[in-house]
Design an enzyme around this catalytic site. Structure first.
Site, PDB file in Angstrom:
ATOM      1  N   HIS A   1      18.839 -54.825  14.082  1.00 41.51           N
ATOM      2  CA  HIS A   1      20.516 -54.515  14.011  1.00 41.51           C
ATOM      3  C   HIS A   1      20.966 -54.487  12.532  1.00 41.51           C
ATOM      4  O   HIS A   1      21.924 -55.285  12.333  1.00 41.51           O
ATOM      5  CB  HIS A   1      21.231 -54.618  15.155  1.00 41.51           C
TER       6      HIS A   1
ATOM      7  N   HIS B   1      19.035 -49.721  10.132  1.00 45.99           N
ATOM      8  CA  HIS B   1      19.339 -49.123  11.526  1.00 45.99           C
ATOM      9  C   HIS B   1      20.557 -48.168  11.237  1.00 45.99           C
ATOM     10  O   HIS B   1      20.317 -47.104  11.982  1.00 45.99           O
ATOM     11  CB  HIS B   1      19.402 -50.084  12.594  1.00 45.99           C
TER      12      HIS B   1
ATOM     13  N   HIS C   1      28.712 -48.467  14.134  1.00 44.94           N
ATOM     14  CA  HIS C   1      28.609 -48.628  15.301  1.00 44.94           C
ATOM     15  C   HIS C   1      27.741 -50.025  15.628  1.00 44.94           C
ATOM     16  O   HIS C   1      27.744 -50.401  16.776  1.00 44.94           O
ATOM     17  CB  HIS C   1      27.488 -47.533  16.201  1.00 44.94           C
ATOM     18  N   ASP C   2      27.186 -50.595  14.834  1.00 47.41           N
ATOM     19  CA  ASP C   2      26.615 -51.885  14.987  1.00 47.41           C
ATOM     20  C   ASP C   2      26.968 -52.915  13.784  1.00 47.41           C
ATOM     21  O   ASP C   2      26.268 -54.135  13.581  1.00 47.41           O
ATOM     22  CB  ASP C   2      24.994 -51.872  14.852  1.00 47.41           C
TER      23      ASP C   2
ATOM     24  N   ASP D   1      20.760 -43.102  18.540  1.00 45.00           N
ATOM     25  CA  ASP D   1      20.690 -44.342  18.453  1.00 45.00           C
ATOM     26  C   ASP D   1      19.104 -44.712  19.375  1.00 45.00           C
ATOM     27  O   ASP D   1      18.683 -46.006  19.014  1.00 45.00           O
ATOM     28  CB  ASP D   1      21.666 -45.081  19.090  1.00 45.00           C
TER      29      ASP D   1
ATOM     30  N   GLN E   1       6.973 -50.129  25.576  1.00 47.22           N
ATOM     31  CA  GLN E   1       7.102 -48.907  24.756  1.00 47.22           C
ATOM     32  C   GLN E   1       6.993 -48.048  25.516  1.00 47.22           C
ATOM     33  O   GLN E   1       7.652 -46.889  25.817  1.00 47.22           O
ATOM     34  CB  GLN E   1       6.244 -48.950  23.382  1.00 47.22           C
TER      35      GLN E   1
END
Length: 809
Positions: A462, A466, A502-503, A620, A671
């Site tokens: 983050h 990103h 956003h982060d 995202d 994953q």
């Protein structure tokens, strides 16, 4: 579109009643419907067929030849196939549960639809031939196989007074026309298209009437309960008109849209008449059953949310029973994406923490005083906003800024670890936002560099890379042909700005970790979307720094509208809201599919912000849809961040969060599970909205899933030697309840028969086990506690995060 219709006869032996050119026969028994559902990942094979709307009745005589329209919407019907005799028990029952899937078939097109289609084709042809994109300086060829040379998307550009509550004077198109989904190659469907019933591999029952509920979406399956109700009610109406000889009256907007001869009681046998009446009554009864479950204080999309959560719980329960690693993956997905209420034992704070928490919470923590503006003037601003010795190489990489799969890590290297500043500056130039909103270029660069400095370089995932990746992905999604001219400049600015912040100031831990450690941020935001609220506070607070207000020339109304949109978008990046967000979007899309028009008007704020929220949410969660080389790098980074959080939890004696224990985490399996249960359903729904523009993205997603599936070790992982480290793996298998409470607390789901504590932090945040996790995790307390455990560093303010500490100055 001719190629799309060519496969219509291929279904003759699929177990479903074949259709003649003018009508349809009864369907085969339920156990033969969608036999591919018996596969773990059923293959979707939509077909393009024309059916008579009253498909229970014998086909009418062929109509007289009609002149071909100038812009036909469908290929010529396939040659008639002899219908097989209906087997015993072929009578179709109504939906047995809200999990039933309905099949929607083509009936034809109205003059209005043909006009809209031809009008859109003219505009599309111009866009394809000239590369024209309103509001963009360059032609956008981001969708090579889905866009270039094809004329299959449609956006109605007609004016609509007050269509956008944000900017009615500049609102562009009046809506998005949902296209039928013709899949070029067989692709796996997500678990949303499986049966919503336990131990039943085929759909319980497809509404006998939902198959004729839409004129535009031939064989699209509908899975959201509200859309199924609408489809059934439309069929009830059509059947009622046939039974009562009312179809000759003036047509309404709900009347069948294809030209068909009148049908009266004399044209059918008494047996067929009684059968149609009985089935119509059953269909109406099913609709009433569904509507009786609605609660007045909840939206209809909550029906879909509850259904999807119930189905996901069942899938995860099955996965958890397969192996210990499967149990861990199931627990992670459940804790992260189902918005559960966690009952945890909060550890006692240390003396040092008590002293720090005596400080007032009147200030936004994590905001640092930086001076970038003093050295910037309009004449000294570099080409891409930052100084670099490799400007030409950087320019070459940025040529792909409009394409899916930009090598953002390479951009970070060439820009001196300023990818967010470079990409934001490039996008603002591309979209001419500086001129549109009168943003001084030096102010933009000052804000972007200040914002980027508030992303933590020591956080593996983050971080600013990103953020840059999400911004660029959102930019490409905004440019998708299906959404051309749909959103206003202000809405585009809000989506890109929200992606950038956003982060910000993310400390590398999850929301649940902050809650479990009784952090100052969790107290400030009442345990609700802790990190997302903090990201918003920091992002807007930085606008108040010297020469950082990039919105200084917006009107008061524009600033208020933009702020509202940004808040709504960033709060939606809380991963615990994922299922609700997905259900809302799918309900909206399918509801429009089963209406006569199939047009998503987006004429109110709720619908428009919902699309933007899902767009940024998709961006995202886009790592698994990128080229494998990039996807693997993102996976390594998120797992490193998870493991660091797990180490901190171990040091504190806390239970280690799912997928955060470096000694027994199954990266490959996580994953695959992440794609199957989270990413694929989301992108599948987005692809329905913008069809066919996201088909390449779905193809890449499936390829990446297959690669990770092939790397899963065949033998079970050995138990850890250290009992302390393996204590989580030695607990009972995590179990999920298969039903949701009907009391409206749809998000609260209790674990049955399991001791697993969901307080583990790795879950509730944007921690996507595989790819970009969302703005859900912010380890304020953790960093604070880490400070307390480390050597005396009280004199060093941590620019790192929002903690209970005072902001750096």
């Amino acid at each position: 579109m001719e190629a799309e219709g060519s496969s219509a006869p291929a279904r003759a032996g699929s177990g479903e009643g074949s259709d003649s050119a003018g009508g349809a026969t009864l369907k085969a028994p339920k156990h033969l419907w969608r036999h591919e559902q018996h596969h773990q990942y059923p293959l979707r094979q939509p077909q393009f067929r024309l059916l008579h709307p009253h498909h229970h009745l014998p086909p009418p005589p062929p109509p007289s030849p009609q002149p071909q329209p100038q812009c036909p919407l469908q290929p010529p019907p396939p040659p008639p196939l002899p219908p097989p005799p209906p087997p015993p028990g072929a009578a179709r029952g109504r939906y047995a549960s809200s999990g039933a899937t309905g099949r929607v078939r083509h009936r034809g097109y109205s003059d209005t639809e043909r006009y809209l289609y031809c009008r859109a084709m003219d505009r599309t042809s111009y866009a394809v031939e000239t590369g024209h994109r309103p509001g963009l300086k360059k032609s956008r060829m981001s969708w090579p196989s889905s866009f270039q040379g094809l004329r299959r998307f449609d956006v109605d550009n007609g004016t609509s007074a007050g269509r956008s509550p944000l900017d009615p004077m500049t609102s562009p198109g009046s809506g998005l026309i949902l296209q039928a989904n013709f899949v070029h190659s067989q692709r796996r469907e997500s678990f949303l298209y499986r049966s919503d019933s336990d131990y039943d591999l085929s759909p319980k029952s497809m509404s006998r009437n939902s198959s004729i509920a839409s004129d535009i979406h031939g064989d699209d399956l509908i899975v959201t309960p509200f859309a199924q109700v609408l489809a059934s009610l439309r069929t009830v109406r059509n059947n009622f008109a046939a039974l009562t000889n009312l179809q000759d009256r003036a047509p309404s907007k709900r009347s069948p849209m294809c030209n068909q001869p009148s049908i009266n009681k004399a044209t059918i046998t008494e047996e067929a008449y009684q059968k149609l009446a009985s089935e119509t009554l059953e269909e109406l009864d099913w609709c009433l059953d569904q509507l009786e479950t609605l609660q007045t204080r909840h939206s209809v999309s909550e029906m879909a949310s509850n259904k999807f959560k119930r189905m996901l719980n069942r899938e995860l329960t099955h996965l958890s029973e397969m192996s210990r690693s499967g149990n861990q993956v199931s627990e992670f997905i459940s804790n992260t994406f189902l918005d559960k209420q966690h009952e945890v034992e909060i550890p006692s704070p240390t003396q040092k923490e008590k002293e720090k928490k005596k400080r007032p919470m009147s200030q936004i923590s994590g905001v640092k005083k930086l001076m970038h503006s003093s050295s910037l003037t309009n004449s000294s601003i570099p080409r891409f906003g930052v100084k670099t010795e490799q400007e030409d190489v950087l320019a070459k990489e940025l040529e792909d800024v409009n394409k899916w799969g930009l090598h953002v890590f390479r951009i970070a290297e060439l820009s001196g670890n300023r990818p967010l500043t470079v990409i934001m500056h490039t996008i603002f130039q591309e979209r001419d936002l500086l001129k549109t909103f009168k943003i001084p270029v030096d102010t933009l660069i000052t804000y972007l560099m200040t914002l980027e400095d508030h992303y933590h370089a020591d956080v593996a995932y983050h971080n600013n890379i990103h953020a840059a990746d999400v911004v660029q992905s959102t930019h490409v999604l905004l440019s998708t042909p299906a959404l051309e001219a749909v959103f206003t400049d202000l809405e585009i600015l809000a989506a890109i700005f929200a992606s950038a912040i956003h982060d910000v100031d993310h400390p590398g831990v999850s929301n649940q970790f902050l809650i479990n450690t009784n952090s100052e941020l969790a107290l400030m935001y009442n345990d609700s979307s802790v990190l997302e609220n903090h990201h918003l506070a920091v992002g807007f607070k930085l606008l108040q720094e010297e020469n950082c207000d990039i919105f200084q020339n917006l009107t008061k109304k524009q600033r208020q509208s933009l702020r509202k949109m940004v808040i709504d978008i960033v709060l939606a990046t809380d991963m615990s809201k994922h299922m609700n967000l997905l259900a809302d979007l799918k309900t909206m899309v399918e509801t429009k599919k089963v209406t006569s028009s199939g047009v998503l008007l987006l004429d109110n704020y709720s619908d428009r912000i919902q699309v933007l929220q899902n767009m940024v949410h998709c961006a995202d969660l886009s790592n698994p849809t990128k080229p494998l080389q990039l996807y693997r790098q993102w996976t390594d980074r998120i797992m490193e961040e998870f493991f660091r959080q797990g180490d901190r939890e171990r040091e504190r004696g806390m239970e280690i969060s799912p997928m955060c224990d470096k000694h027994n985490a199954s990266v490959e399996k996580s994953q695959v599970g992440f794609i199957d249960y989270i990413v694929h359903p989301l992108w599948e729904t987005w692809a329905d909205l913008v069809h066919p523009d996201a088909q390449d993205i779905l193809d890449t997603l499936e390829d990446n899933r297959e690669w990770y599936q092939s790397t899963i070790p065949q033998s079970p992982s050995p138990a850890p030697d250290d009992p302390e480290e393996g204590r989580q793996g030695q607990t009972e298998k995590f179990q999920f309840e298969l039903t949701l409470e009907e009391d409206g607390e749809s998000d609260t789901e209790k674990d049955s028969g399991s001791q697993v504590e969901e307080d583990t932090s790795c879950s509730d945040s944007k921690t996507l086990c595989t790819q970009d996790s969302e703005s859900t995790e912010i380890p304020l307390d953790e960093q604070v506690e880490e400070e307390a455990v480390g050597e005396e560093e009280e004199s060093q303010p941590e620019a790192c995060v929002i903690d209970d500490r005072s902001p750096d100055t």
